[in-house]
Design an enzyme around this catalytic site. Sequence first.
Site, PDB file in Angstrom:
ATOM      1  N   CYS A   2      23.721  29.591  40.394  1.00  0.00           N
ATOM      2  CA  CYS A   2      24.632  30.544  39.764  1.00  0.00           C
ATOM      3  C   CYS A   2      23.823  31.812  39.539  1.00  0.00           C
ATOM      4  CB  CYS A   2      25.178  30.004  38.449  1.00  0.00           C
ATOM      5  SG  CYS A   2      26.203  31.200  37.548  1.00  0.00           S
ATOM      6  N   GLU A 109      30.025  32.754  43.859  1.00  0.00           N
ATOM      7  CA  GLU A 109      29.163  31.990  44.754  1.00  0.00           C
ATOM      8  C   GLU A 109      29.434  32.452  46.179  1.00  0.00           C
ATOM      9  OE1 GLU A 109      26.235  30.796  45.184  1.00  0.00           O
ATOM     10  OE2 GLU A 109      26.624  29.445  43.492  1.00  0.00           O
TER      11      GLU A 109
END
Length: 236
Positions: A2, A109
């Site tokens: 992340c 992402e």
Amino acid sequence: MCGRFVVANVASELVGVLRVDVEADELPRPSYNIAPTSQVAIVLDSIKSEPPVRRLEVARWGLVPGWAKDVKIGARAFNARSEEIEDKPMFRNALIKRRAVIPASGYYEWKTTDAGKTPHYIHPADGSPLFFAGLYEWWKDPARADDDPARWVLSCTILTRDAIGRLGSIHDRMPLFMDPDFADAWLDPTTENVGDVLDAAIDAAPDVAETLDDHVVSAAVGNVRNDSAELIEPVE
């Protein structure tokens, strides 16, 4: 992993379910492109209070352990693999006593295909807050005087685990989502069975993951200078 996330509201508006007692005076403004080394809001239970006081504090994203010689070490410690933190000196001490929850609206992402990398915005389908399991540390800057209030740096990292289901088709890792039901045990610095709590959080994370939506967004999110609500809008 992340490496970018979103807080579309002031963090104090996201943490009601966590029952925060004290909020920092100046919380970070909403941002649609939070990157490592940015200032972020985190929830922690104060170690020095009895009983612990739950606080919403401001931390540098990227963990700086107390033994570090330079704050720059945190630039590569913005994520920590949940399955490795019990054995790694960088994170081991924080896991024992300094656990945090990082509130968010969603995160980005990048999916890799033959055509290149495509950014996706991943977020709760119902618009509710998303919580990441994290760790925090305090680091004393040796270059500053003892009476300098800026000598202490609060920093944090976001835990990750293997991605599952649809999220696994985007990237092989995902944040360790914190179910609010586990937050009290996770944040409590007096919790002794930390390994069990961590395992329970890891096991519960897929339930949160299954409630998330995703869509492709503009490549503009790749530039940290871009920061507007347009970044989370879907594109063809």
